[in-house]
Design a protein around this motif. Structure first.
Motif, PDB file in Angstrom:
ATOM      1  N   GLN A 149     109.216  92.231  69.760  1.00  0.00           N
ATOM      2  CA  GLN A 149     109.583  92.399  68.521  1.00  0.00           C
ATOM      3  C   GLN A 149     109.593  91.076  67.764  1.00  0.00           C
ATOM      4  O   GLN A 149     109.157  90.913  66.572  1.00  0.00           O
ATOM      5  CB  GLN A 149     110.872  92.925  68.728  1.00  0.00           C
ATOM      6  CG  GLN A 149     111.883  93.124  67.266  1.00  0.00           C
ATOM      7  CD  GLN A 149     113.369  93.434  67.626  1.00  0.00           C
ATOM      8  OE1 GLN A 149     113.821  93.845  68.505  1.00  0.00           O
ATOM      9  NE2 GLN A 149     114.121  93.620  66.449  1.00  0.00           N
ATOM     10  N   TYR A 182     120.369  99.737  60.664  1.00  0.00           N
ATOM     11  CA  TYR A 182     120.453  98.374  60.777  1.00  0.00           C
ATOM     12  C   TYR A 182     122.218  98.268  60.089  1.00  0.00           C
ATOM     13  O   TYR A 182     122.384  97.114  59.214  1.00  0.00           O
ATOM     14  CB  TYR A 182     119.547  97.523  60.175  1.00  0.00           C
ATOM     15  CG  TYR A 182     119.886  96.014  60.692  1.00  0.00           C
ATOM     16  CD1 TYR A 182     120.246  95.509  61.624  1.00  0.00           C
ATOM     17  CD2 TYR A 182     119.414  95.078  59.604  1.00  0.00           C
ATOM     18  CE1 TYR A 182     120.323  94.082  62.050  1.00  0.00           C
ATOM     19  CE2 TYR A 182     119.448  93.651  59.782  1.00  0.00           C
ATOM     20  CZ  TYR A 182     119.886  93.356  61.110  1.00  0.00           C
ATOM     21  OH  TYR A 182     119.778  91.955  61.354  1.00  0.00           O
ATOM     22  N   THR A 239     122.786  99.360  65.537  1.00  0.00           N
ATOM     23  CA  THR A 239     123.620  98.854  66.689  1.00  0.00           C
ATOM     24  C   THR A 239     124.806  98.666  66.593  1.00  0.00           C
ATOM     25  O   THR A 239     125.187  98.302  65.495  1.00  0.00           O
ATOM     26  CB  THR A 239     122.817  97.669  67.176  1.00  0.00           C
ATOM     27  OG1 THR A 239     121.355  97.523  67.296  1.00  0.00           O
ATOM     28  CG2 THR A 239     123.462  97.317  68.542  1.00  0.00           C
ATOM     29  N   ARG A 262     118.059  83.373  63.132  1.00  0.00           N
ATOM     30  CA  ARG A 262     117.772  82.781  61.913  1.00  0.00           C
ATOM     31  C   ARG A 262     118.726  81.602  61.720  1.00  0.00           C
ATOM     32  O   ARG A 262     118.739  81.099  60.553  1.00  0.00           O
ATOM     33  CB  ARG A 262     117.732  83.703  60.574  1.00  0.00           C
ATOM     34  CG  ARG A 262     116.437  84.761  60.898  1.00  0.00           C
ATOM     35  CD  ARG A 262     116.397  85.928  59.960  1.00  0.00           C
ATOM     36  NE  ARG A 262     117.579  86.970  59.862  1.00  0.00           N
ATOM     37  CZ  ARG A 262     117.213  87.789  60.797  1.00  0.00           C
ATOM     38  NH1 ARG A 262     116.322  87.925  61.556  1.00  0.00           N
ATOM     39  NH2 ARG A 262     118.440  88.887  61.175  1.00  0.00           N
ATOM     40  N   GLU A 281     123.898 102.899  69.901  1.00  0.00           N
ATOM     41  CA  GLU A 281     123.899 103.456  68.556  1.00  0.00           C
ATOM     42  C   GLU A 281     124.278 105.102  68.787  1.00  0.00           C
ATOM     43  O   GLU A 281     123.996 105.578  69.746  1.00  0.00           O
ATOM     44  CB  GLU A 281     122.259 103.650  67.914  1.00  0.00           C
ATOM     45  CG  GLU A 281     121.763 101.943  68.021  1.00  0.00           C
ATOM     46  CD  GLU A 281     120.642 102.103  66.810  1.00  0.00           C
ATOM     47  OE1 GLU A 281     120.451 103.105  66.198  1.00  0.00           O
ATOM     48  OE2 GLU A 281     119.523 101.159  67.450  1.00  0.00           O
ATOM     49  N   TYR A 289     107.283  91.339  64.262  1.00  0.00           N
ATOM     50  CA  TYR A 289     108.061  92.197  63.215  1.00  0.00           C
ATOM     51  C   TYR A 289     108.082  91.470  61.736  1.00  0.00           C
ATOM     52  O   TYR A 289     108.692  92.059  61.056  1.00  0.00           O
ATOM     53  CB  TYR A 289     109.358  92.477  63.889  1.00  0.00           C
ATOM     54  CG  TYR A 289     110.630  91.459  63.499  1.00  0.00           C
ATOM     55  CD1 TYR A 289     110.454  90.316  63.977  1.00  0.00           C
ATOM     56  CD2 TYR A 289     111.545  91.918  62.833  1.00  0.00           C
ATOM     57  CE1 TYR A 289     111.451  89.284  63.710  1.00  0.00           C
ATOM     58  CE2 TYR A 289     112.717  90.896  62.967  1.00  0.00           C
ATOM     59  CZ  TYR A 289     112.692  89.794  63.191  1.00  0.00           C
ATOM     60  OH  TYR A 289     113.508  88.700  63.118  1.00  0.00           O
ATOM     61  N   LYS A 325     109.940  98.594  69.947  1.00  0.00           N
ATOM     62  CA  LYS A 325     110.855  99.660  69.721  1.00  0.00           C
ATOM     63  C   LYS A 325     110.210 100.927  69.834  1.00  0.00           C
ATOM     64  O   LYS A 325     110.910 102.257  69.427  1.00  0.00           O
ATOM     65  CB  LYS A 325     111.917  99.637  68.538  1.00  0.00           C
ATOM     66  CG  LYS A 325     112.945  98.408  68.554  1.00  0.00           C
ATOM     67  CD  LYS A 325     113.407  98.249  67.084  1.00  0.00           C
ATOM     68  CE  LYS A 325     114.320  96.882  67.160  1.00  0.00           C
ATOM     69  NZ  LYS A 325     115.616  97.181  67.946  1.00  0.00           N
TER      70      LYS A 325
END
Ligand SMILES: O=C(O)/C=C/C(=O)CC(=O)CC(=O)O
Ligand SMILES: [Ca+2]
Ligand SMILES: [Mg+2]
Length: 426
Positions: free
Chosen positions: A244, A133, A354, A147, A205, A248, A257
Motif C-alpha cells: 500500500q 475512511y 477502520t 505523514r 470495520e 497508493y 487491499k
C-alpha cells in the motif's frame, strides 16, 4: 429498550446466545452435500427459510426468493417486504405466536437444523465494494504514523473519503488467506522489490449492505440512504501496508487491499439494530446541508479483535472499541456516494473505515497498535507481534447488548497461510 423476545426455540432464550428472537440475522448455509440456500439464525439452530417458503409458510414474492445462495433477491423486493419477512419470522418463532411450526413436529424437524452441522457461505453476491475512511482516531493515527502529523486531510471533516475496492476479493468468515505478493520499496532502497508482504495487517470495520437499487444519475438524501440499508456485517479489510505504502500515491489503495476482505456469515438487519441507534459525535465543522442527519445514524455495537498464533491454546484480545466511534454514518456515506449520480446496486457493500477508539488498546489495526512496528504488542502466549505472521488467526466479534439479550454477527475470522510460490517452478 424492550427486553428479550421469548421464542419456543429454547436456545434462543439463553443468556449466552448471539441469536435471540430479537436478532434473526440472514445467512446462506448448506447441510452436508445439499445446495446452499437462505437461512436465519435462531439460538443454536438455523431456520431453513427456503424450505418454509416452498411449504407456503413464508411468502415474499410470486417467485421463490429464498431457495438461492444469496439474499440479493430478497433485497430487491424492497423495504416493505424486508419488514414483512421479519414480522412473519418473529410470528412463527415467538412463544405464543403462530404455531404452524411449533405444533408440527415433522415440519419443525425439517425446518430447524443444528448450526454446528452447517457450512456457512457468503450471504450475498457482493455487487460492488467501496471502503471509507470515516474513523477520526484512525485517520489521525495514520497521519501521525505515515505523514508525521495527526492533522486530518483538508477534506476530511467535509467529505466521507472513500475508494472503490474489489468485490471479487470479499470472502466469508473462515476463508484462509494467503499472504499476498506484491511490489514494495524499502525507504533506503533505490529500486522496488517483489515478494510476500512483510507488513500484513487487519482493519476492524463494519460493512453496510445496500439493499435498494438506484438508477444512474439519481441522487439520494441521507434519509433515503438510511432506508436503503438492508443490514450490517463485520468486515476485516486485510491490508498489506508495505505494498500500500509504495503504490497508493496519488490514486489510493490498489493491490495492498485487493487480496481479501472477510465478512461475517450473518447479516444483522437494520431493523434488528434499530433499538441500538447512536448519534454521530459532535461536528468539528458544520457539514454541507446535503450530508446532515435527521436521526442518529450509528449503532452501539461493541467490537473486539482476537489474535491467535498457530498452536496457541487460546486467543489474545488485542483491541476493543465501538462502532459509535465513527465520524460519518453509513447513511451519510451512501448519500455522498450516490449524490453525483453513481448508481447503487442491491448487494453493494460499504466498508465503514477502520474503527479506532482514543486509547491504545482501542486501535483497530496493527499499524496503529504497534505504531508501524516500532512498539510490538504482547500476546498471552508470551509472544509479541508487530504485524501478522503466517499461521496467525484474526477474529472480529461484534455485539449490541440489550436489556437481557445480546445481538451478534457470528465471528469474522481468517487464518493467514504462507505466500504462494511464485513464479511457479516448472
Ligand atoms: O492514511 C492512510 O494513508 C491510509 C489509510 C488506510 O489504509 C485506511 C483505509 O483503508 C480506510 C479505512 O479503513 O479507514
Ligand atoms: Ca479499510
Ligand atoms: Mg477488497
Amino acid at each position: 429498550m424492550s427486553g428479550l423476545l421469548k421464542s419456543w426455540v429454547e436456545s434462543a432464550n439463553s443468556a449466552e446466545t448471539q441469536f435471540p428472537l430479537n436478532n434473526l440475522p440472514y445467512g446462506v448455509f448448506s447441510m452436508y452435500d445439499e445446495e446452499p440456500r437462505c437461512g436465519v439464525a435462531i439460538g443454536d439452530m438455523i431456520l431453513d427459510v427456503a424450505y418454509l417458503e416452498e411449504e407456503g409458510v413464508i411468502s415474499i414474492d410470486d417467485e421463490p426468493v429464498l431457495d438461492l445462495p444469496f439474499w440479493n433477491e430478497v433485497m430487491e423486493t424492497g423495504p416493505e417486504n424486508w419488514s414483512a419477512l421479519r414480522a412473519r419470522l418473529t410470528e412463527i418463532l415467538a412463544e405464543g405466536g403462530d404455531d404452524v411450526l411449533s405444533s408440527d413436529s415433522e415440519m419443525r424437524a425439517r425446518a430447524l437444523l443444528p448450526m454446528k452441522d452447517a457450512t456457512l457461505h457468503l450471504p450475498l453476491v457482493v455487487s460492488e465494494y467501496t471502503d471509507f475512511y470515516a474513523g477520526m482516531q484512525h485517520a489521525k493515527n495514520m497521519g501521525a504514523i505515515l505523514r508525521g502529523s495527526p492533522d486530518l486531510p483538508a477534506n476530511w471533516l467535509h467529505i466521507p473519503i472513500g475508494y472503490n475496492g474489489r468485490a471479487s476479493s470479499v470472502v466469508v468468515s473462515g476463508t484462509e488467506i494467503h499472504r499476498p505478493l506484491g511490489q514494495t520499496k524499502a525507504p533506503d532502497a533505490d529500486i522496488p522489490s517483489f515478494g510476500p508482504t512483510k507488513r500484513l495487517d487487519i482493519e476492524l470495520e463494519m460493512g453496510a449492505i445496500v439493499g435498494t437499487t438506484t438508477a444512474l444519475g439519481q441522487p439520494v438524501t441521507v434519509d433515503q440512504a438510511d432506508a436503503m440499508i438492508f443490514g450490517y456485517v463485520l468486515l476485516n479489510d486485510w491490508s498489506a501496508r508495505d505494498i500500500q505504502g509504495w503504490e497508493y500515491q496519488p490514486l489510493g489503495p490498489f493491490q495492498g487491499k485487493a487480496f481479501g476482505t472477510t465478512i461475517s456469515p450473518w447479516i444483522v438487519t437494520a431493523e434488528a439494530l434499530e433499538a441500538f441507534r447512536k448519534p454521530t459525535p459532535p461536528r468539528e465543522k458544520e457539514l454541507l446541508p446535503y450530508l446532515t442527519e435527521n436521526k442518529p445514524g450509528l449503532y452501539d455495537i461493541s467490537l473486539q479483535v482476537d489474535m491467535q498464533p498457530e498452536g496457541a491454546a487460546k486467543p489474545t484480545t488485542i483491541c476493543q472499541t465501538n462502532y459509535a466511534r465513527m465520524y460519518y454514518s453509513a447513511a451519510q456515506q451512501l448519500c455522498h456516494h450516490a449524490v453525483c449520480g453513481c448508481a447503487m446496486n442491491a448487494g453493494d457493500l460499504l466498508g465503514s473505515g477502520t474503527i479506532s477508539g482514543s486509547n491504545r488498546d482501542e486501535y483497530g489495526s496493527l499499524m496503529e497498535l504497534s505504531w508501524a512496528g516500532k512498539e510490538p504488542i504482547s500476546l498471552d502466549t508470551g509472544e509479541t507481534r508487530t504485524f501478522i505472521e503466517d499461521g496467525d488467526t484474526l477474529t472480529l466479534r461484534g455485539h449490541a447488548r440489550g436489556d437481557g439479550f445480546t445481538i451478534g454477527f457470528g465471528e469474522c475470522t481468517g487464518k493467514i497461510l504462507p505466500a504462494i510460490n511464485f513464479p511457479p517452478k516448472t
